[in-house]
Design a protein around this motif. Sequence first.
Motif, PDB file in Angstrom:
ATOM      1  N   LEU A   1       0.832  -1.204   0.000  1.00 16.34           N
ATOM      2  CA  LEU A   1       0.000   0.000   0.000  1.00 16.34           C
ATOM      3  C   LEU A   1       0.861   1.246   0.000  1.00 16.34           C
ATOM      4  N   GLN A   2       1.906   1.228   0.810  1.00 15.22           N
ATOM      5  CA  GLN A   2       2.790   2.392   0.892  1.00 15.22           C
ATOM      6  C   GLN A   2       3.423   2.703  -0.461  1.00 15.22           C
ATOM      7  N   ARG A   3       3.968   1.684  -1.098  1.00 20.16           N
ATOM      8  CA  ARG A   3       4.640   1.907  -2.378  1.00 20.16           C
ATOM      9  C   ARG A   3       3.647   2.307  -3.474  1.00 20.16           C
ATOM     10  N   SER A   4       2.439   1.756  -3.428  1.00 17.33           N
ATOM     11  CA  SER A   4       1.454   2.103  -4.448  1.00 17.33           C
ATOM     12  C   SER A   4       0.978   3.542  -4.304  1.00 17.33           C
ATOM     13  N   LEU A   5       1.012   4.076  -3.085  1.00 12.50           N
ATOM     14  CA  LEU A   5       0.575   5.446  -2.873  1.00 12.50           C
ATOM     15  C   LEU A   5       1.670   6.464  -3.162  1.00 12.50           C
ATOM     16  N   LEU A   6       2.927   6.027  -3.180  1.00  9.46           N
ATOM     17  CA  LEU A   6       4.007   6.926  -3.553  1.00  9.46           C
ATOM     18  C   LEU A   6       4.016   7.101  -5.072  1.00  9.46           C
ATOM     19  N   PRO A   7       4.584   8.208  -5.567  1.00 13.26           N
ATOM     20  CA  PRO A   7       4.631   8.402  -7.023  1.00 13.26           C
ATOM     21  C   PRO A   7       5.447   7.305  -7.697  1.00 13.26           C
ATOM     22  N   GLN A   8       4.879   6.665  -8.700  1.00 14.12           N
ATOM     23  CA  GLN A   8       5.595   5.611  -9.399  1.00 14.12           C
ATOM     24  C   GLN A   8       6.724   6.183 -10.246  1.00 14.12           C
ATOM     25  N   GLU A   9       6.512   7.352 -10.811  1.00 11.53           N
ATOM     26  CA  GLU A   9       7.548   8.071 -11.544  1.00 11.53           C
ATOM     27  C   GLU A   9       7.495   9.538 -11.132  1.00 11.53           C
ATOM     28  N   LEU A  10       8.655  10.082 -10.816  1.00 11.10           N
ATOM     29  CA  LEU A  10       8.699  11.481 -10.423  1.00 11.10           C
ATOM     30  C   LEU A  10       8.529  12.376 -11.646  1.00 11.10           C
ATOM     31  N   GLU A  11       7.771  13.461 -11.457  1.00 13.67           N
ATOM     32  CA  GLU A  11       7.682  14.461 -12.514  1.00 13.67           C
ATOM     33  C   GLU A  11       9.055  15.118 -12.693  1.00 13.67           C
ATOM     34  N   GLU A  12       9.360  15.478 -13.920  1.00 15.48           N
ATOM     35  CA  GLU A  12      10.675  16.019 -14.253  1.00 15.48           C
ATOM     36  C   GLU A  12      10.541  17.488 -14.649  1.00 15.48           C
ATOM     37  N   PRO A  13      10.828  18.401 -13.733  1.00 12.96           N
ATOM     38  CA  PRO A  13      10.781  19.831 -14.086  1.00 12.96           C
ATOM     39  C   PRO A  13      11.890  20.171 -15.080  1.00 12.96           C
ATOM     40  N   ASP A  14      11.706  21.298 -15.767  1.00 13.37           N
ATOM     41  CA  ASP A  14      12.708  21.723 -16.743  1.00 13.37           C
ATOM     42  C   ASP A  14      14.021  22.120 -16.074  1.00 13.37           C
ATOM     43  N   ASP A  15      13.934  22.801 -14.935  1.00 13.20           N
ATOM     44  CA  ASP A  15      15.117  23.422 -14.346  1.00 13.20           C
ATOM     45  C   ASP A  15      15.756  22.602 -13.231  1.00 13.20           C
ATOM     46  N   LEU A  16      15.139  21.518 -12.810  1.00 17.35           N
ATOM     47  CA  LEU A  16      15.669  20.740 -11.692  1.00 17.35           C
ATOM     48  C   LEU A  16      15.942  19.311 -12.120  1.00 17.35           C
ATOM     49  N   ARG A  17      16.885  18.691 -11.450  1.00 20.50           N
ATOM     50  CA  ARG A  17      17.135  17.262 -11.567  1.00 20.50           C
ATOM     51  C   ARG A  17      16.808  16.646 -10.210  1.00 20.50           C
ATOM     52  N   ILE A  18      15.939  15.647 -10.191  1.00 20.20           N
ATOM     53  CA  ILE A  18      15.380  15.153  -8.934  1.00 20.20           C
ATOM     54  C   ILE A  18      15.489  13.633  -8.866  1.00 20.20           C
TER      55      ILE A  18
ATOM     56  N   VAL B   1      16.080  14.336  -3.189  1.00 24.54           N
ATOM     57  CA  VAL B   1      17.238  15.173  -3.532  1.00 24.54           C
ATOM     58  C   VAL B   1      16.940  15.915  -4.823  1.00 24.54           C
ATOM     59  N   LEU B   2      17.173  17.245  -4.833  1.00 22.89           N
ATOM     60  CA  LEU B   2      16.975  18.034  -6.041  1.00 22.89           C
ATOM     61  C   LEU B   2      18.204  18.896  -6.290  1.00 22.89           C
ATOM     62  N   GLN B   3      18.540  19.036  -7.552  1.00 21.40           N
ATOM     63  CA  GLN B   3      19.679  19.847  -7.959  1.00 21.40           C
ATOM     64  C   GLN B   3      19.235  20.877  -8.985  1.00 21.40           C
ATOM     65  N   HIS B   4      19.753  22.085  -8.816  1.00 19.28           N
ATOM     66  CA  HIS B   4      19.573  23.129  -9.823  1.00 19.28           C
ATOM     67  C   HIS B   4      20.891  23.236 -10.572  1.00 19.28           C
ATOM     68  N   PRO B   5      21.021  22.572 -11.717  1.00 22.19           N
ATOM     69  CA  PRO B   5      22.331  22.497 -12.378  1.00 22.19           C
ATOM     70  C   PRO B   5      22.780  23.853 -12.930  1.00 22.19           C
ATOM     71  N   ALA B   6      24.084  24.059 -12.863  1.00 22.43           N
ATOM     72  CA  ALA B   6      24.692  25.239 -13.477  1.00 22.43           C
ATOM     73  C   ALA B   6      25.020  24.884 -14.917  1.00 22.43           C
ATOM     74  N   ARG B   7      24.352  25.542 -15.853  1.00 23.08           N
ATOM     75  CA  ARG B   7      24.495  25.185 -17.264  1.00 23.08           C
ATOM     76  C   ARG B   7      25.494  26.110 -17.955  1.00 23.08           C
ATOM     77  N   SER B   8      26.193  25.528 -18.909  1.00 23.19           N
ATOM     78  CA  SER B   8      27.156  26.286 -19.699  1.00 23.19           C
ATOM     79  C   SER B   8      27.206  25.686 -21.102  1.00 23.19           C
ATOM     80  N   GLY B   9      27.777  26.418 -22.042  1.00 14.93           N
ATOM     81  CA  GLY B   9      27.898  25.914 -23.396  1.00 14.93           C
ATOM     82  C   GLY B   9      26.562  25.848 -24.100  1.00 14.93           C
ATOM     83  N   PRO B  10      26.346  24.793 -24.881  1.00  9.77           N
ATOM     84  CA  PRO B  10      25.080  24.669 -25.634  1.00  9.77           C
ATOM     85  C   PRO B  10      23.851  24.608 -24.731  1.00  9.77           C
TER      86      PRO B  10
END
Length: 554
Positions: free
Chosen positions: A191-208, A413-422
């Motif tokens: 029950l616990q695992r079924s109520l947790l998100p099966q796949e995390l949503e992926e925001p544009d600016d964060l890595r989670i 855990v969430l990261q706001h990556p520092a982007r460079s280059g392309p």
Amino acid sequence: MNFTRWSARLPGTQRRAAARADEAVSPAPPVDGAGAVPQARAEKPTDTDEPCATPAVDDLPVREVLDRIPALVALVHGPEHRIAYVNDAYAAAFGPRPVGEPAAEALPELDEIGLLPLLDQVLRSSRPRTVKSRKAPDGRSYTFTCTPVDTLATSEGGGVLIFAADVTDHAEAAERLRASERRQRETAVTLQRSLLPQELEEPDDLRIAATYQPGGTDAAVGGDWYDVITLGGGRTALVIGDVMGRGVRAAAVMGQLRTAVRAYARLDLPPHEVLQLLDGLAAEIDPNQIATCAYAVHDPNEGKLVYASAGHLPILVRDEKGTIHRAEEPTGPPLGTGGWMHASGSVPLGPGSTAVLYTDGLVERRGEDIDEGVAALENALAGATGTPQVVCDRLIRAAGVTADHDDDVAVLVLQHPARSGPDEELFRNAALELLGGVEAAPRARAFASGVLTSWRFPRELHDLGVLAASELVANSLQHGTPPMRLRLRRTDRRLIIEVTDGNDHLPRRRRAEPADETGRGIAIVATIASNWGSRRAPGGGKAVWCEFALPGVT
């Protein structure tokens, strides 16, 4: 109350008292019996001088007693544990055993359950030993007690008395109970695992990344949960909570709270208002059930994490320089307590930063202050680098969480990556301050057209973006108040257009009548955009936004 004074008035009391007085003064009857009245209830006198003929324990025949005991009894002697005696119950369970044979050969049932080394230990130490609930070859369970016997008159030395009590019923009941507890735990984990998100949503600016690990004991499955909710306009809500208690009930309450959080998050309210709504709901679900929760919102335009906490542990943030920040204040009481006004706080979360949300199972240990666990987690986070999933795994290992941990653990855990280059070219921002007046709308259209052209968007998307910006600015000019701002933002997945002003009134989509001269702007934006919405700003005013999916992005 004095019953003596009243007893003289009871019927028959005076006659009984007179009879007792006559017996006290009457002379004893003659010895020869002349003139004596025979007693109506004469009893044969007993001779109290002779002792009762009860046999002493020392006189009991030992072998006859042992033969009648329903428990299994065997007596062995010497270093080879040669059989000296087995009682009838033992012979009925395992068959007759020859006297004088060593136990390794004549008592294979003891060898099979591993009792022979215990006999050696008892013989050497002269101290009794007990093993509980061992299953024998006959399919029944016994508790064996091995007692040293030093009175055996043998040339090989002392012996050991083996006493086995049948505990099959107790063992089967215990096994049924353990099986029931295992099933209950499996149900709670499922029950616990079924109520947790099966796949995390992926925001544009964060890595989670997130990890949930149930406790290893039967009672260690609780109500820990986490969630990631994309709010639109580039904003992301992050939630972690812990329902007090264990088992299916805690998991069920957790599921209700998680569902409510997702519903409240769609209102795009400030974090403290979301917790205020959750507090009332938690009290309605179960007045005796409380939960801790931390709700945070990340806005890439602001470069910070705005959060509110209901009795939960502080969020930890490691900035791009490696410095650890602890988001401690403000913190209110747990959900379900009521009568408290929550407040929001903020902690910087710029490019290159990593934030950790967690439950108490990661840092709480028996005999230790929980602040020590949080400090240890800070040290682990300072040295944990890599992807969010790698950081998750390293923090779990650093905290010593294993499969038999005594509490469940949730880590986000969430990261706001520092982007460079392309990658840096795929994430761009542009903003224009609008002072109002008749020239504001043309300036906004020209600004949007120039920015979208420089970002090399296709002509169709360029025209839709300019139209959406024009309609949002027109709506703000008509219904809003200064200061006003137009902001355009692109990510690797979408184009976001946002207009802010100083009025708190939120627009809504409505159907305009043919004769209406206004009321069509928001309807046009909602029709051409992939998504749109509005929210109140923390410092007052509102923001109205819309977004378009980039070509080739699903």
